[in-house]
Motif scaffolding. Sequence first.
Motif, short mmCIF file in Angstrom:
data_model
loop_
_atom_site.label_atom_id
_atom_site.label_comp_id
_atom_site.label_asym_id
_atom_site.label_seq_id
_atom_site.Cartn_x
_atom_site.Cartn_y
_atom_site.Cartn_z
N UNK A 194 0.80 -1.22 0.00
CA UNK A 194 0.00 0.00 0.00
C UNK A 194 0.84 1.28 0.00
N UNK A 195 1.98 1.36 0.70
CA UNK A 195 2.79 2.59 0.62
C UNK A 195 3.21 2.92 -0.81
N UNK B 5 9.46 4.49 1.57
CA UNK B 5 9.55 3.90 2.91
C UNK B 5 10.37 4.76 3.86
N UNK B 6 10.58 6.02 3.49
CA UNK B 6 11.26 6.99 4.36
C UNK B 6 12.62 6.48 4.85
N UNK C 220 6.95 -5.25 4.85
CA UNK C 220 8.08 -4.78 4.03
C UNK C 220 8.86 -3.69 4.76
N UNK C 221 8.18 -2.78 5.39
CA UNK C 221 8.84 -1.60 5.96
C UNK C 221 9.96 -1.93 6.93
N UNK C 222 9.76 -2.86 7.89
CA UNK C 222 10.88 -3.15 8.81
C UNK C 222 12.10 -3.72 8.12
N UNK C 223 11.87 -4.61 7.16
CA UNK C 223 13.02 -5.20 6.47
C UNK C 223 13.68 -4.17 5.55
N UNK C 224 12.89 -3.26 4.97
CA UNK C 224 13.46 -2.20 4.14
C UNK C 224 14.38 -1.32 4.97
N UNK C 225 14.02 -1.02 6.21
CA UNK C 225 14.88 -0.21 7.08
C UNK C 225 16.17 -0.95 7.40
N UNK C 226 16.04 -2.28 7.61
CA UNK C 226 17.24 -3.08 7.91
C UNK C 226 18.19 -3.10 6.72
N UNK C 227 17.64 -3.29 5.56
CA UNK C 227 18.49 -3.35 4.36
C UNK C 227 19.16 -2.01 4.08
N UNK C 228 18.45 -0.93 4.28
CA UNK C 228 19.00 0.39 4.00
C UNK C 228 20.11 0.78 4.97
N UNK D 257 17.52 -5.74 -2.60
CA UNK D 257 18.61 -4.83 -2.98
C UNK D 257 18.07 -3.45 -3.36
N UNK D 258 16.77 -3.36 -3.66
CA UNK D 258 16.20 -2.06 -4.02
C UNK D 258 16.29 -1.07 -2.86
N UNK D 259 16.49 -1.56 -1.64
CA UNK D 259 16.57 -0.67 -0.48
C UNK D 259 18.00 -0.33 -0.09
N UNK D 260 18.98 -1.00 -0.71
CA UNK D 260 20.38 -0.69 -0.41
C UNK D 260 20.71 0.73 -0.88
N UNK D 261 21.60 1.40 -0.15
CA UNK D 261 22.05 2.69 -0.65
C UNK D 261 22.91 2.52 -1.90
N UNK D 262 22.88 3.49 -2.75
CA UNK D 262 23.69 3.47 -3.97
C UNK D 262 25.17 3.31 -3.62
#
Length: 631
Positions: A386-387, A446-447, A500-508, A524-529
């Motif tokens: 939904x986000x 996901x901020x 998704x949000x908690x794991x996205x924060x972990x990956x980033x 990998x879409x949440x990793x920093x460049x």
Amino acid sequence: MDGGGGKLGYGGHHHHHHDTAKLLKAVSRNVEPRNFGIGLVAGFLIVTCAYFSTAKFDSIHIALVSPDARNAAAGIGTPVSASQASSQRLDLRSPDLEDALSKQGSKAEVLDQDDDTGGKILPSPETDSGQSASLGNTREGDEAPSGGGAALLPPLSSEEPKNGTQEQGGLEDEELRVKDAIAHSTKKSSNGSSPAVFQSDPATLPVPAVQQIPPAQQQETEVPPVQQIPLIPEPKHTGPEQSASAPPREWKPLCDLSSNRRIDWCELDGDVRVHGVHGTVTLVGAAKAEEWRVKPYPRKVDSNAMRFVREITVRSTTDAGAIGEPECAERRDVPALLFSDRGYVGNYFHAYTDVILPLFLTAKQYGGEVLFLVSDFQMWWLGKFMPVFKSLSNYDLVDLAADNRTRCFRHVQVGLTCHSDFSIDPRRAPNGYSMVDFTKFMRTTYNLPRDLAIPTSNTRPRLLIIARARTRRFVNADEIVRAAKKVGFEVVVSEGTHEIAPFAEEANSCDAMLGVHGAGLTNMVFLPTRGVVIQVVPLGGLEFVAGYFRSPSRDMGLEYFEYRIARNESTLADQYPPDHPIFTDPDGVKSKGWDSLKEAYLDKQDVRLDMRRFRPLLKKAIAHIRANKLK
């Protein structure tokens, strides 16, 4: 001398001056000195009038233009030819009009316009009632025009008449003047002169008696046909873009079923009506009627994936009543995108490559002003992402199958734009979107705070190890963690959850990601460049499926490392003898189909990394991340 300032005779000039002298002498005797000045002025005026009564007006031309001519010169009203505009003036040179002008004064207006053929254009005379009139055609039986159209007159002769009116004392009456003009013009037209066009005021003058030409002479005096000057100038076509016969625009079919190997898609512009329950998208008022049946999901060659995707009828019609299309219950100015959330979206990787990424590619350009029509509404899945939907659209999702109304739009796209699996081609994408743009969008959605994988001086680079619960697991995960810490990483092991949000924060928060080939690497879409991705490829010749992450990771601005395990690093060595076809003939196993490959190499295989062989790769990864500080 006439009391009204009439003409004096041409003879007796000597006596005229002698009498004037006697008159002045008598006045000087009888008039008091104080009145002498007044008498002198009066005498001077008398002499002046006497002089001008004998003078000829050969050189006097008064530029008195008719209202029509003035309008034409100003660019309004009925157009006037160039010759008319250049030569319309009052001409007092004609001897037969001299007396008429002296008697009629300002009422006598004669426009003298010479054209290339010597023709002249006369004005419309004033009638006794004071109304402006127009001359009719000189053909017998024709009625004078009642509107403002042009009346035709043959040209007047430029020659002086042999029996001129100078000796006869001139024309005393306007009607006689008009008759005389028509008589002269009729005589000249019989000699072959071309007629001129006369623009007149919108009034009617009864046809003069002189126009009643005997039938025997009609052939001689009939006016030659003349092309009327249009009241409104016709536009001139000076360029190709102004061509009156521009070729019609080529018809473009509503749907494209051939150019994209992944999806069939349609675009409709105009009066587009969507009825969810009926599963129809109709373009009303089209130039051509069409009908297509499409499934808006990007796996069209995979019958298993398309089996449960709802079919949508896309059509166009020239008559809404012919198909019974109901009126609009809701009309939107924003465009609509219609897509399916069925197929393989239960797989995390397919959720991105089949819907989320194509939706970004198609909808991002609208800046939120777009409505999503979901043909296979699965709330459990839509709620998970939904986000993403809220970031791309300012409107609620529409469950199309449950919508029993007709929604109307100006633009509808059925099927999302997509290029290939987990990839964007910037050369074909709206606004040149790339996978870097997509990852930035996901981090914003996901901020997530980190855009670049640059560790601070007092922190260690972080490595995320994707732990799988069932298949393709790391059997020696503890050993991998110790080796990673030894080379300088801070290690995080996580399998992820439904949210998704908690794991996205972990990956980033990490700089590198390590995992065996599988959907978990999609994070990998949440990793920093400038981060690092290490993909471990299981045994069985699976290099081709590794491509799902190889090129996309590089397109995202990540450093990619690929590690292909040896036989001793696969748990298949514990299950099969060394001479088994699963080792000796992997192509034969794959030739039996996807199910055979999946069962042998994906479902039954786990990984035990040889740390002496794998450790150098960890060192390369951390060196790359540390080098980011220097960029």
